[in-house]
Design an enzyme around this catalytic site. Structure first.
Site, mmCIF file in Angstrom:
data_model
loop_
_atom_site.group_PDB
_atom_site.id
_atom_site.type_symbol
_atom_site.label_atom_id
_atom_site.label_comp_id
_atom_site.label_asym_id
_atom_site.label_seq_id
_atom_site.Cartn_x
_atom_site.Cartn_y
_atom_site.Cartn_z
ATOM 1 N N GLY A 1 -2.809 0.621 1.498
ATOM 2 C CA GLY A 1 -2.657 1.740 2.525
ATOM 3 C C GLY A 1 -3.677 1.838 3.599
ATOM 4 N N GLY A 2 -3.860 2.742 4.067
ATOM 5 C CA GLY A 2 -5.085 2.880 5.055
ATOM 6 C C GLY A 2 -6.408 2.281 4.908
ATOM 7 N N GLY B 1 -1.890 -25.351 31.874
ATOM 8 C CA GLY B 1 -2.799 -23.942 31.679
ATOM 9 C C GLY B 1 -3.774 -24.165 30.437
ATOM 10 N N ALA B 2 -3.372 -25.114 29.593
ATOM 11 C CA ALA B 2 -4.063 -25.158 28.383
ATOM 12 C C ALA B 2 -5.497 -25.884 28.660
ATOM 13 C CB ALA B 2 -3.516 -25.876 27.154
HETATM 14 C C1 HXC Z 1 -7.555 8.538 -8.022
HETATM 15 C C2 HXC Z 1 -7.165 6.384 -9.408
HETATM 16 C C3 HXC Z 1 -6.533 6.045 -8.128
HETATM 17 C C4 HXC Z 1 -6.462 6.750 -7.107
HETATM 18 C C5 HXC Z 1 -6.170 4.359 -9.748
HETATM 19 N N1 HXC Z 1 -6.937 5.616 -10.233
HETATM 20 N N2 HXC Z 1 -6.031 4.616 -8.488
HETATM 21 N N3 HXC Z 1 -7.691 7.608 -9.415
HETATM 22 N N4 HXC Z 1 -6.991 8.051 -7.167
HETATM 23 N N5 HXC Z 1 -5.895 6.479 -5.735
HETATM 24 C C6 HXC Z 1 -7.346 5.367 -11.536
HETATM 25 C C7 HXC Z 1 -6.272 5.531 -12.743
HETATM 26 O O1 HXC Z 1 -5.822 6.998 -12.907
HETATM 27 C C8 HXC Z 1 -6.741 4.797 -13.812
HETATM 28 O O2 HXC Z 1 -7.650 5.848 -14.379
HETATM 29 C C9 HXC Z 1 -7.792 3.840 -13.173
HETATM 30 O O3 HXC Z 1 -8.116 4.113 -12.014
HETATM 31 C C10 HXC Z 1 -7.393 2.471 -13.284
HETATM 32 O O4 HXC Z 1 -6.041 2.451 -12.944
HETATM 33 P P1 HXC Z 1 -4.741 1.791 -13.456
HETATM 34 O O5 HXC Z 1 -3.807 2.229 -12.787
HETATM 35 O O6 HXC Z 1 -4.942 1.868 -14.922
HETATM 36 O O7 HXC Z 1 -5.203 0.180 -12.952
HETATM 37 P P2 HXC Z 1 -4.280 -0.909 -12.586
HETATM 38 O O8 HXC Z 1 -3.099 -0.886 -13.569
HETATM 39 O O9 HXC Z 1 -5.145 -2.088 -12.415
HETATM 40 O O10 HXC Z 1 -3.621 -0.644 -11.237
HETATM 41 C C11 HXC Z 1 -4.462 -0.329 -10.060
HETATM 42 C C12 HXC Z 1 -3.499 0.149 -9.087
HETATM 43 C C13 HXC Z 1 -3.119 1.612 -9.529
HETATM 44 C C14 HXC Z 1 -2.411 -0.607 -8.553
HETATM 45 C C15 HXC Z 1 -4.495 0.509 -7.910
HETATM 46 O O11 HXC Z 1 -3.977 2.286 -10.076
HETATM 47 C C16 HXC Z 1 -2.446 2.329 -8.148
HETATM 48 O O12 HXC Z 1 -1.445 2.073 -7.981
HETATM 49 N N6 HXC Z 1 -3.120 3.504 -8.050
HETATM 50 C C17 HXC Z 1 -2.653 4.386 -6.822
HETATM 51 C C18 HXC Z 1 -2.862 3.745 -5.670
HETATM 52 C C19 HXC Z 1 -2.439 4.771 -4.538
HETATM 53 O O13 HXC Z 1 -1.318 5.257 -4.370
HETATM 54 N N7 HXC Z 1 -3.458 5.015 -3.669
HETATM 55 C C20 HXC Z 1 -3.214 6.115 -2.491
HETATM 56 C C21 HXC Z 1 -2.992 5.319 -1.362
HETATM 57 S S1 HXC Z 1 -2.809 6.284 -0.117
HETATM 58 P P3 HXC Z 1 -8.215 5.905 -16.007
HETATM 59 O O14 HXC Z 1 -8.948 7.185 -16.097
HETATM 60 O O15 HXC Z 1 -7.165 5.692 -16.701
HETATM 61 O O16 HXC Z 1 -9.013 4.758 -15.982
HETATM 62 C C22 HXC Z 1 -4.203 5.845 0.616
HETATM 63 C C23 HXC Z 1 -4.335 6.433 2.031
HETATM 64 C C24 HXC Z 1 -5.580 5.947 2.634
HETATM 65 O O17 HXC Z 1 -5.032 5.176 0.190
HETATM 66 C C25 HXC Z 1 -5.497 6.549 3.889
HETATM 67 C C26 HXC Z 1 -6.708 5.934 4.841
HETATM 68 C C27 HXC Z 1 -6.513 6.096 6.095
#
Ligand code: HXC
Length: 519
Positions: free
Chosen positions: A171-172, A406-407
């Site tokens: 993402g971002g 040019g290069a």
């Molecule tokens: C809060 C999160 C989290 C998040 C993971 N966790 N991502 N908590 N916010 N974004 C937590 C899970 O709940 C879990 O908690 C622990 O971290 C580990 O995650 P798992 O899913 O068990 O790990 P894994 O299977 O390795 O997968 C990792 C992952 C997945 C691929 C990153 O967690 C995932 O898809 N997370 C969401 C990603 C996402 O959509 N993020 C927002 C994107 S938008 P516990 O308590 O069970 O240990 C964004 C915008 C940014 O980022 C913009 C900037 C300008």
């Protein structure tokens, strides 16, 4: 509470903070073949040099009953330490706490070390391993990212910024590393993308895995997003230490020279035979680089991307330099969109950080074709040209063989303020290659010759004539565009002398808000 109790409380809190999200999550991290945020810092910095900040920070979110779930440090370890005795600031995202996701307080911790790095004029290294914005915090988290981006932008060209990606970065969140100078990705476990496979499937119906969409080798070879890849995190952290050894602390300093153990007047006889007699035959320019630089040590940047151009860091007589070289062994060393982007970015980095540029030229021109034209080779090629033309660091150019059209102008020519331009006797500096030139110049006369044999002889004679006149360095040398024609085996010494003579070089660009490089 007695004084002793208070000290014990401190020690207990520290021990708790060091456990991050707890032992079971640390074990899960290890089971994936990943190190923890703290282990990474320990390996990156000189032993015992790390000073941590903000260990007692906790998040402030109360939505989703988050007040019941807080962890000391809040998912990112920050502070400063040394690498080879030189000050650096670091942050390392802790996947064991809410998946290393970014909260308001997490972002504040990162911003604090970024501000301190800027004040101290010291490099910043960020280790990324995160699930992105902390979902429970929403807009606070977005604001946190933007605060970091703004600081990345202000620090650009002031302090070196290096990002390691040792886990998810999506993402971002990808834009902070993208704003830094160098990215390192681990081959296992790391990926970067703006939208993940699930969204890709919904929007474009493509089936793609994390690795195929944004794995280390994809970004190393196809997109050019990452500059380095490593097999293991340990190797990656060691490479970052090495990379820093070529860089100054900030834009106002120069890189401290190293002690040189390689004789400065070492002759390399192999260089006198490295260029094949046939101008269409390739050779590996990395062999030339290795033969020239101190102890054959060359840290290649963007090794897998646009391999028709080679860039990286090395030393001459202990002085750190950036090397840019056309690679005749890949697509004849032609300049295309990706090579131009790669070269421009590297040249600008070196110029921003006072690192002299050594350019080795063997380029047949720009790559023709619709793919290149539709892709904007005009703009991308202009970038590379612009980067060389605006650079005020010492610029030494050695033309090994072809330097056409040019290069020729782009590759640190005299007119782009090349300081010292040497050529090997094998150099061919001309508007274009002989056969191409004759096709244009003598098309009408050749057509008028009806006998095919006679026509072929006519063309061959004209090609020979053109080669004799232009396929050499002396035509350019006669105008002073080449400062000297040098013996290949003596090139190392000539470069070192040139660098010494340019040590006090001063050059300036006109004052302006900023330039308008064709992006
Ligand atoms: C809060 C999160 C989290 C998040 C993971 N966790 N991502 N908590 N916010 N974004 C937590 C899970 O709940 C879990 O908690 C622990 O971290 C580990 O995650 P798992 O899913 O068990 O790990 P894994 O299977 O390795 O997968 C990792 C992952 C997945 C691929 C990153 O967690 C995932 O898809 N997370 C969401 C990603 C996402 O959509 N993020 C927002 C994107 S938008 P516990 O308590 O069970 O240990 C964004 C915008 C940014 O980022 C913009 C900037 C300008």
């Amino acid at each position: 509470m007695t004084f002793e109790d208070k000290i014990q409380l401190l020690l207990d809190s520290r021990a708790k903070a060091r456990l991050g999200g707890g032992q079971s999550r640390i074990d899960a991290q290890h089971a994936k073949g990943k190190l923890t945020a703290r282990e990474r810092i320990e390996l990156l910095l000189d032993e015992g040099s790390f000073e941590e900040f903000d260990m007692f920070v906790r998040h402030r979110c109360t939505d989703f009953e988050m007040q019941k779930q807080t962890f000391l440090s809040d998912g990112v370890i920050t502070g400063y330490g040394t690498i080879d005795g030189r000050l650096v600031y670091v942050f390392s995202q802790d996947f064991t706490v809410f998946g290393g996701s970014l909260s308001e307080t997490f972002a504040k911790k990162i911003c604090k070390v970024m501000d301190m790095a800027m004040k101290a004029g010291a490099p910043l290294i960020g280790i990324n391993d995160s699930g992105g914005a902390r979902i429970q915090e929403g807009v606070q988290s977005l604001a946190g990212y933007a605060e970091i981006f703004q600081r990345n932008i202000m620090a650009s060209g002031v302090i070196p910024q290096i990002s390691a990606i040792f886990g998810p970065c999506a993402g971002g969140a990808v834009y902070s590393p993208a704003l830094t100078d160098f990215i390192m990705m681990s081959k296992e476990n790391s990926y970067m993308f703006v939208t993940g496979p699930k969204v890709v499937k919904t929007v474009t119906n493509e089936d793609v895995t994390d690795d195929k969409l944004g794995g280390a080798m994809v970004h190393a070879s196809k997109s050019g997003v990452t500059h380095f890849v490593c097999e293991t995190e340990q190797e990656g952290l060691a490479m970052i230490r090495k990379l820093l050894s070529y860089l100054p602390q900030n834009n106002l300093e120069e890189v401290a020279p190293m002690v040189c153990t390689d004789p400065i007047d070492r002759l390399d006889d192999d260089l006198n035979t490295i260029i094949p007699d046939n101008p269409n035959k390739p050779y590996d320019v990395k062999e030339v680089i290795n033969a020239l630089v101190d102890n054959g040590e060359f840290l290649e940047v963007h090794r897998y991307f646009a391999q028709n151009l080679v860039v990286g860091f090395a030393r001459f007589n202990g002085i750190s330099v950036g090397i840019v070289a056309n690679q005749p062994a890949v697509f004849a060393g032609v300049l295309d969109i990706n090579a131009s982007r790669k070269g421009a970015r590297f040249v600008r980095f070196c110029d921003a950080f006072n690192i002299p540029l050594i350019t080795l030229v063997d380029v047949p021109g720009f790559l023709p074709g619709t793919t290149q034209e539709y892709g904007g080779i005009i703009i991308h090629g202009a970038k590379f040209l612009f980067a060389y033309g605006e650079a005020t660091v010492p610029k030494i150019t050695i033309t090994l063989r072809k330097s056409y059209g040019g290069a020729h102008c782009v590759m640190s020519s005299k007119q782009l303020r090349g300081d010292i331009n040497y050529a090997w006797p094998s150099a061919e500096i001309a508007v274009m290659g002989a056969s191409g030139a004759i096709e244009v110049l003598y098309a009408r006369q050749a057509k008028e010759i009806s006998d095919p044999e006679e026509r072929a002889k006519f063309i061959a004679d004209k090609v020979k004539e053109y080669e004799n006149k232009f396929a050499n360095p002396y035509n350019a040398a006669q105008y002073g565009y080449i400062d000297d024609v040098i013996e290949p085996r003596n090139t190392r010494f000539r470069i070192i002398r040139a660098l010494q003579s340019l040590a006090t070089k001063k050059d300036m660009n006109p004052l302006k808000k900023h330039d308008n490089i064709p992006l």
